[in-house]
Write a protein that holds these residues in place. Sequence first.
Motif, mmCIF file in Angstrom:
data_model
loop_
_atom_site.group_PDB
_atom_site.id
_atom_site.type_symbol
_atom_site.label_atom_id
_atom_site.label_comp_id
_atom_site.label_asym_id
_atom_site.label_seq_id
_atom_site.Cartn_x
_atom_site.Cartn_y
_atom_site.Cartn_z
ATOM 1 N N ILE A 127 13.633 -0.384 4.825
ATOM 2 C CA ILE A 127 14.429 -1.592 4.609
ATOM 3 C C ILE A 127 15.851 -1.210 4.208
ATOM 4 C CG2 ILE A 127 14.685 -3.667 3.200
ATOM 5 C CD1 ILE A 127 11.605 -3.727 3.006
ATOM 6 N N CYS A 128 15.982 -0.229 3.312
ATOM 7 C CA CYS A 128 17.310 0.224 2.896
ATOM 8 C C CYS A 128 18.115 0.729 4.086
ATOM 9 C CB CYS A 128 17.192 1.310 1.830
ATOM 10 S SG CYS A 128 16.708 0.701 0.194
ATOM 11 N N GLU A 129 17.475 1.483 4.957
ATOM 12 C CA GLU A 129 18.169 1.991 6.146
ATOM 13 C C GLU A 129 18.649 0.840 7.019
ATOM 14 O OE1 GLU A 129 17.452 5.014 9.954
ATOM 15 O OE2 GLU A 129 15.807 4.576 8.556
ATOM 16 N N PHE A 130 17.801 -0.151 7.217
ATOM 17 C CA PHE A 130 18.179 -1.315 8.018
ATOM 18 C C PHE A 130 19.371 -2.045 7.403
ATOM 19 C CE2 PHE A 130 17.544 -5.989 8.478
ATOM 20 C CZ PHE A 130 17.842 -6.103 9.829
ATOM 21 N N LEU A 131 19.400 -2.138 6.079
ATOM 22 C CA LEU A 131 20.444 -2.882 5.379
ATOM 23 C C LEU A 131 21.696 -2.038 5.115
ATOM 24 C CD1 LEU A 131 18.240 -4.770 2.760
ATOM 25 C CD2 LEU A 131 19.176 -5.673 4.898
ATOM 26 N N GLY A 132 21.653 -0.767 5.434
ATOM 27 C CA GLY A 132 22.792 0.099 5.157
ATOM 28 C C GLY A 132 22.932 0.425 3.687
ATOM 29 N N LEU A 133 21.809 0.428 2.974
ATOM 30 C CA LEU A 133 21.804 0.765 1.558
ATOM 31 C C LEU A 133 21.352 2.215 1.395
ATOM 32 C CD1 LEU A 133 20.007 -2.412 0.152
ATOM 33 C CD2 LEU A 133 22.425 -1.827 -0.170
ATOM 34 N N PRO A 134 22.026 2.989 0.559
ATOM 35 C CA PRO A 134 21.585 4.376 0.344
ATOM 36 C C PRO A 134 20.225 4.416 -0.336
ATOM 37 C CG PRO A 134 23.328 3.788 -1.203
ATOM 38 C CD PRO A 134 23.222 2.656 -0.231
ATOM 39 N N VAL A 170 8.281 2.127 3.014
ATOM 40 C CA VAL A 170 8.689 0.810 3.511
ATOM 41 C C VAL A 170 10.026 0.406 2.896
ATOM 42 C CG1 VAL A 170 8.105 -1.645 3.575
ATOM 43 C CG2 VAL A 170 6.334 0.074 3.984
ATOM 44 N N TYR A 171 10.187 0.655 1.609
ATOM 45 C CA TYR A 171 11.447 0.372 0.922
ATOM 46 C C TYR A 171 12.584 1.172 1.552
ATOM 47 C CZ TYR A 171 14.816 0.360 -2.991
ATOM 48 O OH TYR A 171 15.944 0.254 -3.770
ATOM 49 N N SER A 217 0.813 -1.222 0.000
ATOM 50 C CA SER A 217 0.000 0.000 0.000
ATOM 51 C C SER A 217 0.846 1.272 0.000
ATOM 52 C CB SER A 217 -0.953 0.009 1.200
ATOM 53 O OG SER A 217 -0.230 0.060 2.412
ATOM 54 N N GLU A 218 2.017 1.219 0.610
ATOM 55 C CA GLU A 218 2.910 2.376 0.645
ATOM 56 C C GLU A 218 4.354 1.920 0.451
ATOM 57 O OE1 GLU A 218 3.100 4.047 4.709
ATOM 58 O OE2 GLU A 218 1.500 2.658 5.239
#
Length: 291
Positions: free
Chosen positions: A233-240, A229-230, A224-225
């Motif tokens: 997830i990126c922040e958790f994974l250390g992805l910019p 959410v993406y 839905s959003e």
Amino acid sequence: MNVRNLPAPMKRVVHLGSRSYGRLTAPARMTPSFLICGGQRCGTTSLYRALSGHPVVLKAVLHKGVHYFDTSYDRGMSWYRAHFPLQRSADRIGERYGVAAQTFESSPYYMYHPQAAARIARDLPQARLVVLVRDPVERAYSQHHHEVAREFETEQDFGAALALEPARLHKQEERLAEDPGYYSFSHQHHAYRARGEYARYLSVMAQHVGRERIHVVESERFFSEPEPVYDEICEFLGLPSYLERPPFERHNARPRQADMDPALRAELSDYYLPHDEALSRWLGRMPVWRS
């Protein structure tokens, strides 16, 4: 060449050749820095495709689900590493973006197999785990439809399949936990009610890898959003997350022939209430399907 478009016999030949080459070059290959571990029928394919589109993420070479830590652990780490890109590919990504590249795979059975979490903790001690959860009533119904479509389930009626579940799963989890070489078809394909007891499986995973390395995402929120959410997830994974976002699409959704029996839906909703309350301790609130 797009392997997915090849005829099945040719696809098997390509996969066999790629894995053989991959094993020879295993020491020069990446290992995953994160895994999508489940749950089943919770949107893992859609999330896999979205994360595969990140500029500094390199996906598994052949297919999204390697199933090493659940059903193929006896093949060894060289076999597993054969599924991932060469380190020199990661180096090129790092030089281009100034951020270390990451690789990953998605095997939803990892969440449920009694030995998977300990194996992950042992072989990928720094890896982070992403887990998708979905309204467990809808998830169970979707799984049954999926298994029937794949001819892994012979019982066409969902209620009847639920009734068979206790006998099919009797002592299967215990045998899987005790015997590293044991495989249970029913445990993998027929655990409709059990698969929605999310907090129980998350607790086992946390005992092995640590709660701080597990990120839980509600599928309903992802669909839905997807943008926020993406980014989470990126922040958790250390992805910019400031780089261009991929397109967000829904994959593996199957059209239904009929809706669930209302009485059965109510019974399952009551059954899952304590499990959803336990899940709220992971989410910081009751899950969205209870709101």
